[in-house]
Design a protein around this motif. Sequence first.
Motif, PDB file in Angstrom:
ATOM      1  N   ASP A  70       0.822  -1.214   0.000  1.00 30.49           N
ATOM      2  CA  ASP A  70       0.000   0.000   0.000  1.00 30.49           C
ATOM      3  C   ASP A  70       0.854   1.261   0.000  1.00 30.49           C
ATOM      4  O   ASP A  70       0.374   2.345   0.332  1.00 30.49           O
ATOM      5  CB  ASP A  70      -0.959  -0.001   1.196  1.00 30.49           C
ATOM      6  CG  ASP A  70      -0.226  -0.002   2.540  1.00 30.49           C
ATOM      7  OD1 ASP A  70       1.026  -0.062   2.541  1.00 30.49           O
ATOM      8  OD2 ASP A  70      -0.913   0.038   3.580  1.00 30.49           O
TER       9      ASP A  70
ATOM     10  N   ASP B 147      -4.566  -1.199  -1.368  1.00 32.49           N
ATOM     11  CA  ASP B 147      -4.906  -1.377   0.037  1.00 32.49           C
ATOM     12  C   ASP B 147      -5.517  -2.757   0.213  1.00 32.49           C
ATOM     13  O   ASP B 147      -6.659  -2.998  -0.190  1.00 32.49           O
ATOM     14  CB  ASP B 147      -5.891  -0.294   0.475  1.00 32.49           C
ATOM     15  CG  ASP B 147      -6.274  -0.400   1.950  1.00 32.49           C
ATOM     16  OD1 ASP B 147      -5.741  -1.291   2.646  1.00 32.49           O
ATOM     17  OD2 ASP B 147      -7.104   0.416   2.397  1.00 32.49           O
TER      18      ASP B 147
ATOM     19  N   SER C 263      -6.346  -4.169   2.940  1.00 36.91           N
ATOM     20  CA  SER C 263      -7.089  -4.312   4.191  1.00 36.91           C
ATOM     21  C   SER C 263      -8.579  -4.523   3.959  1.00 36.91           C
ATOM     22  O   SER C 263      -9.337  -4.703   4.908  1.00 36.91           O
ATOM     23  CB  SER C 263      -6.881  -3.073   5.074  1.00 36.91           C
ATOM     24  OG  SER C 263      -7.518  -1.940   4.510  1.00 36.91           O
ATOM     25  N   THR C 264      -8.999  -4.506   2.701  1.00 37.72           N
ATOM     26  CA  THR C 264     -10.413  -4.685   2.374  1.00 37.72           C
ATOM     27  C   THR C 264     -10.600  -5.850   1.415  1.00 37.72           C
ATOM     28  O   THR C 264      -9.690  -6.215   0.659  1.00 37.72           O
ATOM     29  CB  THR C 264     -10.984  -3.420   1.711  1.00 37.72           C
ATOM     30  OG1 THR C 264     -10.360  -3.231   0.431  1.00 37.72           O
ATOM     31  CG2 THR C 264     -10.737  -2.190   2.572  1.00 37.72           C
TER      32      THR C 264
ATOM     33  N   ARG D 104       0.360  -5.128   9.425  1.00 33.72           N
ATOM     34  CA  ARG D 104       0.500  -3.822  10.052  1.00 33.72           C
ATOM     35  C   ARG D 104       0.443  -3.986  11.562  1.00 33.72           C
ATOM     36  O   ARG D 104      -0.269  -4.854  12.075  1.00 33.72           O
ATOM     37  CB  ARG D 104      -0.638  -2.900   9.584  1.00 33.72           C
ATOM     38  CG  ARG D 104      -0.515  -1.462  10.043  1.00 33.72           C
ATOM     39  CD  ARG D 104      -1.656  -0.627   9.489  1.00 33.72           C
ATOM     40  NE  ARG D 104      -1.671  -0.630   8.043  1.00 33.72           N
ATOM     41  CZ  ARG D 104      -0.880   0.105   7.255  1.00 33.72           C
ATOM     42  NH1 ARG D 104       0.006   0.924   7.814  1.00 33.72           N
ATOM     43  NH2 ARG D 104      -0.978   0.053   5.945  1.00 33.72           N
TER      44      ARG D 104
ATOM     45  N   ASN E 122     -10.069   3.459  14.392  1.00 33.47           N
ATOM     46  CA  ASN E 122      -9.935   3.149  12.973  1.00 33.47           C
ATOM     47  C   ASN E 122      -8.577   2.537  12.665  1.00 33.47           C
ATOM     48  O   ASN E 122      -8.472   1.625  11.830  1.00 33.47           O
ATOM     49  CB  ASN E 122     -10.136   4.409  12.132  1.00 33.47           C
ATOM     50  CG  ASN E 122     -11.583   4.869  12.117  1.00 33.47           C
ATOM     51  OD1 ASN E 122     -12.504   4.049  12.208  1.00 33.47           O
ATOM     52  ND2 ASN E 122     -11.805   6.168  12.008  1.00 33.47           N
ATOM     53  N   GLN E 123      -7.533   3.026  13.334  1.00 33.23           N
ATOM     54  CA  GLN E 123      -6.206   2.444  13.126  1.00 33.23           C
ATOM     55  C   GLN E 123      -6.147   1.021  13.682  1.00 33.23           C
ATOM     56  O   GLN E 123      -5.529   0.140  13.070  1.00 33.23           O
ATOM     57  CB  GLN E 123      -5.145   3.305  13.801  1.00 33.23           C
ATOM     58  CG  GLN E 123      -4.931   4.649  13.121  1.00 33.23           C
ATOM     59  CD  GLN E 123      -3.827   5.456  13.766  1.00 33.23           C
ATOM     60  OE1 GLN E 123      -3.442   5.212  14.915  1.00 33.23           O
ATOM     61  NE2 GLN E 123      -3.308   6.439  13.050  1.00 33.23           N
TER      62      GLN E 123
ATOM     63  N   LEU F 291      -8.662  -1.075  13.929  1.00 31.41           N
ATOM     64  CA  LEU F 291      -9.422  -1.938  13.016  1.00 31.41           C
ATOM     65  C   LEU F 291      -8.647  -2.189  11.727  1.00 31.41           C
ATOM     66  O   LEU F 291      -8.759  -3.257  11.117  1.00 31.41           O
ATOM     67  CB  LEU F 291     -10.777  -1.308  12.710  1.00 31.41           C
ATOM     68  CG  LEU F 291     -11.762  -1.260  13.882  1.00 31.41           C
ATOM     69  CD1 LEU F 291     -13.019  -0.480  13.498  1.00 31.41           C
ATOM     70  CD2 LEU F 291     -12.135  -2.671  14.341  1.00 31.41           C
ATOM     71  N   ASP F 292      -7.842  -1.203  11.308  1.00 31.70           N
ATOM     72  CA  ASP F 292      -7.032  -1.384  10.109  1.00 31.70           C
ATOM     73  C   ASP F 292      -5.979  -2.466  10.314  1.00 31.70           C
ATOM     74  O   ASP F 292      -5.634  -3.198   9.374  1.00 31.70           O
ATOM     75  CB  ASP F 292      -6.349  -0.066   9.733  1.00 31.70           C
ATOM     76  CG  ASP F 292      -5.666  -0.136   8.378  1.00 31.70           C
ATOM     77  OD1 ASP F 292      -6.360  -0.433   7.388  1.00 31.70           O
ATOM     78  OD2 ASP F 292      -4.445   0.101   8.313  1.00 31.70           O
TER      79      ASP F 292
ATOM     80  N   ASP G 292      -7.917  -5.632   9.788  1.00 32.04           N
ATOM     81  CA  ASP G 292      -8.297  -5.812   8.381  1.00 32.04           C
ATOM     82  C   ASP G 292      -7.097  -6.121   7.492  1.00 32.04           C
ATOM     83  O   ASP G 292      -7.183  -6.940   6.578  1.00 32.04           O
ATOM     84  CB  ASP G 292      -9.012  -4.565   7.871  1.00 32.04           C
ATOM     85  CG  ASP G 292     -10.403  -4.400   8.469  1.00 32.04           C
ATOM     86  OD1 ASP G 292     -10.976  -5.426   8.894  1.00 32.04           O
ATOM     87  OD2 ASP G 292     -10.905  -3.271   8.523  1.00 32.04           O
ATOM     88  N   THR G 293      -5.956  -5.470   7.764  1.00 32.92           N
ATOM     89  CA  THR G 293      -4.768  -5.724   6.948  1.00 32.92           C
ATOM     90  C   THR G 293      -4.206  -7.115   7.213  1.00 32.92           C
ATOM     91  O   THR G 293      -3.885  -7.864   6.279  1.00 32.92           O
ATOM     92  CB  THR G 293      -3.686  -4.667   7.219  1.00 32.92           C
ATOM     93  OG1 THR G 293      -4.219  -3.369   6.965  1.00 32.92           O
ATOM     94  CG2 THR G 293      -2.470  -4.900   6.335  1.00 32.92           C
TER      95      THR G 293
ATOM     96  N   THR H  41      -8.410  -9.732   7.427  1.00 30.14           N
ATOM     97  CA  THR H  41      -9.434  -9.692   6.385  1.00 30.14           C
ATOM     98  C   THR H  41      -8.853  -9.801   4.986  1.00 30.14           C
ATOM     99  O   THR H  41      -9.248 -10.670   4.193  1.00 30.14           O
ATOM    100  CB  THR H  41     -10.269  -8.402   6.502  1.00 30.14           C
ATOM    101  OG1 THR H  41     -10.823  -8.312   7.814  1.00 30.14           O
ATOM    102  CG2 THR H  41     -11.384  -8.393   5.468  1.00 30.14           C
TER     103      THR H  41
END
Length: 264
Positions: free
Chosen positions: A38, A62, A64-65, A92, A104-105, A107-108, A111-112, A115
């Motif tokens: 990313d 990205d 993470s999604t 991450r 948010n960080q 959760l990222d 996700d990274t 997810t």
Amino acid sequence: MGNPQNQLAVVTGASSGIGLELAKIAAEKGYDLVIAADEDDIDLAAEILRSIGVSVDAMQVDLSTKEGAADFARFITDKGQPVDILIANAGRGLGKSFLDQDLNQALDVVDTNVTGTIALIHTVGNDMRARGSGKILITGSIAGFIPGTYQAVYNGAKAFLNSFSFALRHELKDTGVSVTCLMPGATETRFFERADMLDTEVGQSEKDDPADVAKAGFDALMKNEGDIVAGWKNKLQTVMANVTPAGVLAEQHAKMAAPGTTKR
């Protein structure tokens, strides 16, 4: 298009650190590459890898999604070659206590590490299983064995990946597809800078060489081993983690990961 005689390796998180070193090894062994990260540095990494003499396609994305993983999967398909090796290395970290982190960080991080990783493996793994061949290397961590005080979300995510890797390996054991989990310890990469952990004891400590970690992981992958802990100190740490109460491990982790504990 790459050399049709070359096999194809896909490496995520390949802009630097362990991921770039894993991609270098694959290139030196003659694999064409599709790499992702990313960061803008992915293009510089691609130039470095092309100098080895293989075809390299790079994508800044990205992961993470699910959408990012799907976009990258289509990018891989456009290469026109089956994936022989998938190295799922994107990850991450994030330091400091959980309630002080930006949600948010945090959760990222999930996700990274989780997810996007399992979304990409689901797509590429299905293609490998249908073909009856392929190798998957997942970068977990020895952190997954330890309750990560001041790294609670990261260690939890790595615990998921460690467990997921072992389970997926057994699900695929009769399909011709192998799964290996690389579990590094603290490694000399930009991880601690990005995780805002330079003011911690572990952030300032001597760390493993990413080239050595990558070699251990790639060798284990080629031997179809289920897992590899890079470095004898890390091997000892995982053994001790299996017999040490979780509360004690959490307290020990706090000493090395607490913000502002750097011994200058």
